[in-house]
Design an enzyme around this catalytic site. Structure first.
Site, short mmCIF file in Angstrom:
data_model
loop_
_atom_site.label_atom_id
_atom_site.label_comp_id
_atom_site.label_asym_id
_atom_site.label_seq_id
_atom_site.Cartn_x
_atom_site.Cartn_y
_atom_site.Cartn_z
N GLU A 7 3.10 1.76 3.16
CA GLU A 7 2.82 0.54 2.42
C GLU A 7 1.39 0.02 2.70
O GLU A 7 0.72 -0.43 1.80
CB GLU A 7 3.86 -0.53 2.80
N ASP A 8 0.97 0.10 3.93
CA ASP A 8 -0.26 -0.62 4.32
C ASP A 8 -1.45 0.24 4.72
O ASP A 8 -2.48 -0.29 5.13
CB ASP A 8 0.05 -1.58 5.48
#
Ligand code: MN
Length: 568
Positions: free
Chosen positions: A68-69
């Site tokens: 996700e990051d």
């Protein structure tokens, strides 16, 4: 051993590799607090270690934000760590896309969806550990975000933790959310209760050695003890029932004693009552009669030295672990091989997991079977109870439930008719897909639209919901009408919501028939538990002017609250 120690001691282990991978992937990233991002992952993994999760879960805890990051893709993660870890991280990633903003009546649906998306309870454990740390580090975030996350934590994740039997965690999450959700009440408690807490804690600390001597003389030795301060959240609930009078709350802080066996708990209770008089009605035997959620302990309030009230709780280590780890406590028996699928396990499944069981439609099987084939039994613990139903997420994080194999077109019409009619493409989890693509639980769906466009007849071949089908037909009819350049014969449906009254239907139909318009059908739907009904009135006209006039007249009826019409 902590996760950090394991990683440093054994860098080639799964934990060690995940540790290094996550640290590298998140290098340079900061939390809002100014801490390196990696602190969040380590905290999540340490919590999972404390819950005694298996190594794959701990590794996935370290890696849960890389896809996700960071620049790391799901494929790269799979290549480096294999299917199991990739699956767990993917589940957490999907969960992180869901956002709850307090829509009335939606919360139960959302909880179910979270369970459905998780598929494997370990995904949920990671998410809970992640949320616990996020709640502990919520203060640097902007206030609206704090509030949203706190609300979601209280309504969704604390509730899920509770139902998984993780009561300690549930209480802790509620307590962390409390100051953000009820700042005024929190300040009141700080001002009025914190001194009382301190006073009572000091009292308990002073009493403890005395109590230990009393028990020792009776040859009883607790294997553990602690002070359990009542959480602000539940204290506040209790105060509301007690005129906000702190002096009426006896269990502000309780002394908790842990023994090896159940008979020791009862013996200790007897010994305590011999020395200090118990308060009538305050002796609770939750061992013989567990609470509805299967909580077990003995509680008593006694009049201690100096005539002060003193709450004491007694329980076994097993009961203690149950309340802290809940279902996780049983998970670990599988992975660490320390336990058998004994009586406690079966009891847990039978009572504490009613909710989960209902959701899964889990079939009761003979206990011998469970013992014989624990692996298969645990397979059935995987969450696959929503066989015919999927849950998808809008780009804003709202949740829609759709039948299995629903397509982006079904999704689009569930958002809004205009979104459906105007759909020209769809993105699922960031990738462009055909409009007949089959959606799966946890997908984030985005519809690309062109304003004023009409639906395509092909869509009828693949849509799954009647809602989409009906709208497409209406759209196609409009399209033909426009293309033909003449008005096709059609009808108009008036929809109105009104407060119930005898004679209302008569008044409504009177208005319509006075305009010389024939009513073809008249449906009413009573809204459950409300004084309102919704009426659908089909009329044989396409004369918009006439209808507009009728609408104006109907609006004048006092009970009518909402009104509109459409061509059908
Ligand atoms: Mn996270």
């Amino acid at each position: 051993m902590t996760v950090k120690e394991t990683a440093q001691k054994n860098p080639q282990s799964l934990t060690g590799r995940a540790y290094a991978f996550a640290e590298r992937a998140h290098a340079g990233q900061m939390r809002k607090s100014g801490d390196p991002y990696f602190t969040h992952l380590l905290a999540t993994a340490e919590t999972l270690e404390r819950w005694r999760m298996d190594e794959a879960t701990i590794a996935a805890g370290l890696l849960h934000d890389v896809v996700e990051d960071t620049a790391v893709t799901a494929e790269e993660l799979k290549k480096a760590f294999g299917d199991e870890i990739a699956f767990l991280v993917d589940g957490v990633t999907k969960l992180s896309r869901i956002k709850y903003r307090g829509a009335e009546g939606k919360v139960e649906n959302l909880r179910k969806m979270i369970m459905a998306i998780s598929q494997d309870l370990r995904v949920l454990f990671i998410k809970l550990a992640d949320r616990l740390h996020n709640m502990k580090t919520l203060s640097p975030l902007p206030p609206p975000k704090q509030k949203r996350i706190a609300l979601e934590t209280s309504e969704v994740y604390a509730a899920i933790a509770y139902r998984l039997g993780m009561w300690e965690l549930s209480g802790e999450l509620q307590d962390l959310a409390f100051p953000y959700l009820y700042p005024t009440e929190y300040k009141w408690l700080e001002a009025h209760v914190s001194d009382e807490y301190e006073t009572r804690r000091k009292y308990l600390e002073a009493i403890k050695p005395q109590l230990e001597i009393i028990l020792k003389n009776a040859k009883l030795k607790p294997v553990g003890s602690d002070f359990r301060a009542k959480r602000y959240y539940s204290l506040y609930q209790k105060l509301k029932r007690n005129d906000m009078d702190v002096s009426r709350i006896y269990d502000l802080i309780a002394l908790r004693l842990i023994f090896s066996t159940v008979p020791e708990c009862y013996a200790a209770l007897g010994v305590i009552h011999q020395h200090w008089i118990p308060l009538p009605g305050r002796i609770k035997d939750y061992i013989a009669m567990p609470k509805a959620n299967n909580y077990q302990s003995l509680h008593t309030t006694v009049i201690g030295p100096d005539g002060k009230y003193l709450e004491i709780q007694l329980r076994t280590r097993e009961m203690h672990e149950e309340s802290e780890f809940g279902l996780a406590a049983h998970w670990l028996y599988k992975e660490r091989g320390s336990g058998t699928y004994g009586a406690a396990w079966r009891k847990k499944i039978a009572t504490n997991l009613t909710w989960l069981k209902q959701l899964r439609g889990w079939r009761e099987r003979k206990p011998e079977e469970k013992d014989k084939n624990p692996k298969e039994f645990l397979e059935s613990m995987k969450i696959d109870f929503f066989k015919d139903w999927i849950f998808v997420i809008t780009p804003k994080g709202d949740v829609l439930d759709l039948p299995e194999s629903a397509t982006p077109i079904d999704f689009a019409y569930h958002i809004h008719t205009e979104v459906g009619d105007g759909a020209i493409g769809a993105r699922v989890n960031g990738k462009i897909v055909p409009l007949n693509h089959k959606l799966a639980s946890g997908d984030m769906v985005e519809i690309l639209i062109q304003k004023g466009k009409k639906p395509s007849e092909d869509w009828l071949k693949f849509v799954k919901t009647s809602m989409a089908r009906d709208h497409i037909r209406v759209g196609l009819r409009d399209k033909r009408t426009i293309a033909g350049g003449r008005r096709a014969p059609s009808r108009i449906e008036i929809r109105l919501a009104a407060q119930n009254r005898i004679g209302l239907i008569k008044d409504v139909s009177h208005v319509i028939s006075r305009s010389h318009i024939q009513i073809i059908s008249f449906h009413s739907t009573d809204q459950k538990g409300s004084h309102f009904s919704v009426y659908r009135i089909e009329c044989a006209t396409t004369d918009k002017n006439k209808i507009e006039k009728i609408i104006l007249k109907l609006k004048k009826i006092k009970e009518v609250r909402e009104i509109g019409y459409r061509i059908i």
